[in-house]
Design an enzyme around this catalytic site. Structure first.
Site, PDB file in Angstrom:
ATOM      1  N   ASN A 188      52.027  45.253  27.448  1.00 26.72           N
ATOM      2  CA  ASN A 188      52.315  44.545  26.192  1.00 26.72           C
ATOM      3  C   ASN A 188      51.147  44.800  25.247  1.00 26.72           C
ATOM      4  O   ASN A 188      50.086  44.197  25.401  1.00 26.72           O
ATOM      5  CB  ASN A 188      52.491  43.047  26.470  1.00 26.72           C
ATOM      6  N   TRP A 189      51.373  45.670  24.295  1.00 29.72           N
ATOM      7  CA  TRP A 189      50.264  46.061  23.401  1.00 29.72           C
ATOM      8  C   TRP A 189      49.972  45.017  22.336  1.00 29.72           C
ATOM      9  O   TRP A 189      49.020  45.167  21.572  1.00 29.72           O
ATOM     10  CB  TRP A 189      50.589  47.401  22.734  1.00 29.72           C
ATOM     11  N   LYS A 190      50.851  44.024  22.207  1.00 33.95           N
ATOM     12  CA  LYS A 190      50.693  43.010  21.157  1.00 33.95           C
ATOM     13  C   LYS A 190      50.587  43.713  19.793  1.00 33.95           C
ATOM     14  O   LYS A 190      51.242  44.736  19.594  1.00 33.95           O
ATOM     15  CB  LYS A 190      49.495  42.106  21.476  1.00 33.95           C
ATOM     16  N   HIS A 247      56.910  34.811  24.741  1.00 36.49           N
ATOM     17  CA  HIS A 247      55.487  34.956  25.062  1.00 36.49           C
ATOM     18  C   HIS A 247      54.732  33.725  24.554  1.00 36.49           C
ATOM     19  O   HIS A 247      55.069  33.164  23.513  1.00 36.49           O
ATOM     20  CB  HIS A 247      54.941  36.230  24.406  1.00 36.49           C
ATOM     21  N   GLU A 260      52.052  33.439  23.040  1.00 40.54           N
ATOM     22  CA  GLU A 260      51.532  33.576  21.673  1.00 40.54           C
ATOM     23  C   GLU A 260      52.612  33.280  20.647  1.00 40.54           C
ATOM     24  O   GLU A 260      52.330  32.774  19.558  1.00 40.54           O
ATOM     25  CB  GLU A 260      50.933  34.981  21.488  1.00 40.54           C
ATOM     26  N   GLU A 305      52.519  33.707  33.063  1.00 41.04           N
ATOM     27  CA  GLU A 305      51.256  33.977  32.375  1.00 41.04           C
ATOM     28  C   GLU A 305      50.571  32.657  32.041  1.00 41.04           C
ATOM     29  O   GLU A 305      50.919  32.013  31.030  1.00 41.04           O
ATOM     30  CB  GLU A 305      51.511  34.737  31.071  1.00 41.04           C
ATOM     31  N   GLY A 316      43.824  36.981  27.730  1.00 38.61           N
ATOM     32  CA  GLY A 316      42.782  37.488  26.842  1.00 38.61           C
ATOM     33  C   GLY A 316      41.424  36.837  27.023  1.00 38.61           C
ATOM     34  O   GLY A 316      40.539  36.983  26.183  1.00 38.61           O
ATOM     35  N   SER A 360      44.760  38.630  31.850  1.00 46.31           N
ATOM     36  CA  SER A 360      43.515  39.331  32.202  1.00 46.31           C
ATOM     37  C   SER A 360      43.652  40.217  33.445  1.00 46.31           C
ATOM     38  O   SER A 360      42.744  40.294  34.266  1.00 46.31           O
ATOM     39  CB  SER A 360      42.362  38.324  32.378  1.00 46.31           C
ATOM     40  N   GLY A 389      48.147  42.874  28.957  1.00 46.88           N
ATOM     41  CA  GLY A 389      47.828  42.960  27.530  1.00 46.88           C
ATOM     42  C   GLY A 389      46.702  43.956  27.297  1.00 46.88           C
ATOM     43  O   GLY A 389      46.905  45.172  27.298  1.00 46.88           O
ATOM     44  N   GLY A 390      45.486  43.430  27.137  1.00 50.43           N
ATOM     45  CA  GLY A 390      44.327  44.277  26.823  1.00 50.43           C
ATOM     46  C   GLY A 390      44.165  45.464  27.764  1.00 50.43           C
ATOM     47  O   GLY A 390      43.815  46.565  27.331  1.00 50.43           O
TER      48      GLY A 390
HETATM   49  P1  13P Z   1      45.727  40.026  28.595  1.00 44.14           P
HETATM   50  O1  13P Z   1      46.063  40.999  29.703  1.00 44.14           O
HETATM   51  O2  13P Z   1      45.027  40.668  27.435  1.00 44.14           O
HETATM   52  O3  13P Z   1      45.038  38.815  29.120  1.00 44.14           O
HETATM   53  O4  13P Z   1      47.137  39.525  28.001  1.00 44.14           O
HETATM   54  C1  13P Z   1      48.104  39.114  28.882  1.00 44.14           C
HETATM   55  C2  13P Z   1      49.370  38.972  28.119  1.00 44.14           C
HETATM   56  O5  13P Z   1      49.512  38.100  27.302  1.00 44.14           O
HETATM   57  C3  13P Z   1      50.428  39.965  28.378  1.00 44.14           C
HETATM   58  O6  13P Z   1      51.618  39.578  27.786  1.00 44.14           O
END
Ligand code: 13P
Length: 264
Positions: free
Chosen positions: A15-17, A105, A107, A177, A183, A223, A244-245
């Site tokens: 998930n590149w956001k 999600h 967010e 999650e 993050g 993470s 994500g990251g």
């Molecule tokens: P991180 O891997 O950056 O913590 O993000 C997780 C996430 O929200 C994937 O959807």
């Protein structure tokens, strides 16, 4: 190879956001594809979820080079079309050969006020077009500290799956999650993550039957990095990761994906 409980094929999703414009997205996917050979991709499904602006470019790349990567989106509306400025519909995504759509999600729940009811509408709309929802659930640190984590997560699962058939639930993906792990560099312990993923599967067995619960894939997210993936993926109820990251860089993401593949 990390074995999971039901012989489910793991799904590792990036998930590149709101990162990577469409040109950067092409480069990342090209590099990722080089780093993942057939042996790995026989064992693991991999999806990449660029922002909407990257979807068409990545679709074209995947089709032209016959890449064994699935295309994913990060969100959608629940209506097919209409006066919803700024929104993108499930049918538009399906037309771009999108396979997986992240729904609910944290967010989006936090910054865009998505409710369980909206998440449920999106889940059903995504399923109606033949795509697979990756429905996200997770508790905040306050909820965990108050001992409410399991109730919160099971409540989100129950509400999100309302009106979805048992067969459809079995074909879905749920991503656990924990909000506090996203993050932050702080990961749930493998035991805690397993406990919650098991609680999700137990609930789904109650609401949709054993077959659906056994078939459902449950990802962990928060993470996930190359050095903590193996332990998390070793858990019987964790069938992959939503990253994500750690998915932005093709070197890191390919290392994460390979944790689920047979070793040399
Ligand atoms: P991180 O891997 O950056 O913590 O993000 C997780 C996430 O929200 C994937 O959807």
């Amino acid at each position: 190879m990390a074995e999971n409980g039901g012989g489910r094929k793991p799904l590792m999703s990036g998930n590149w956001k709101m990162n990577h414009n469409h040109l950067e997205a092409i480069q990342v996917v090209q590099k990722l594809a080089i780093r993942l050979d057939d042996r790995v991709l026989d064992a693991v499904d991999v999806s990449v979820h660029p922002p909407f602006t990257g979807l068409r470019s990545i679709q074209t790349l995947i089709e032209a080079d016959k890449l064994r990567l699935a295309l994913g989106a990060q969100n959608c509306h629940w209506e097919d079309s209409g006066a919803y400025t700024g929104e993108v519909s499930p049918t538009m995504l399906a037309k771009l050969s999108v396979t997986y759509v992240v729904v609910g999600h944290s967010e989006r729940r936090q910054h865009f006020d998505e409710t369980d009811e909206m998440v449920n509408k999106k889940v059903r709309a995504v399923l109606a077009t033949g795509m697979t929802p990756i429905m996200c659930v997770g508790e905040t640190m306050e909820e965990r500290e108050a001992g409410d984590a399991q109730d919160k997560v099971q409540g989100q699962v129950r509400a999100g799956l309302e009106g979805v058939s048992d067969e459809q639930v079995g074909a879905m993906v749920i991503a656990y999650e924990p909000v506090w792990a996203i993050g932050t560099g702080e990961t749930a312990t493998a035991d805690d993550a397993q406990e919650m993923c098991e609680a999700i599967r137990v609930l789904v067995a109650e609401t949709n039957g054993d077959d659906a619960a056994e078939a459902l894939r449950i990802q962990y997210g928060g993470s996930v990095k190359p050095d903590n993936t193996a332990e998390l993926m070793d858990q019987p109820d964790i069938d992959g990761a939503l990253v994500g990251g750690g998915s932005l860089d093709p070197d890191d993401f390919s290392k994460i994906v390979r944790c689920q593949a047979p070793s040399d």
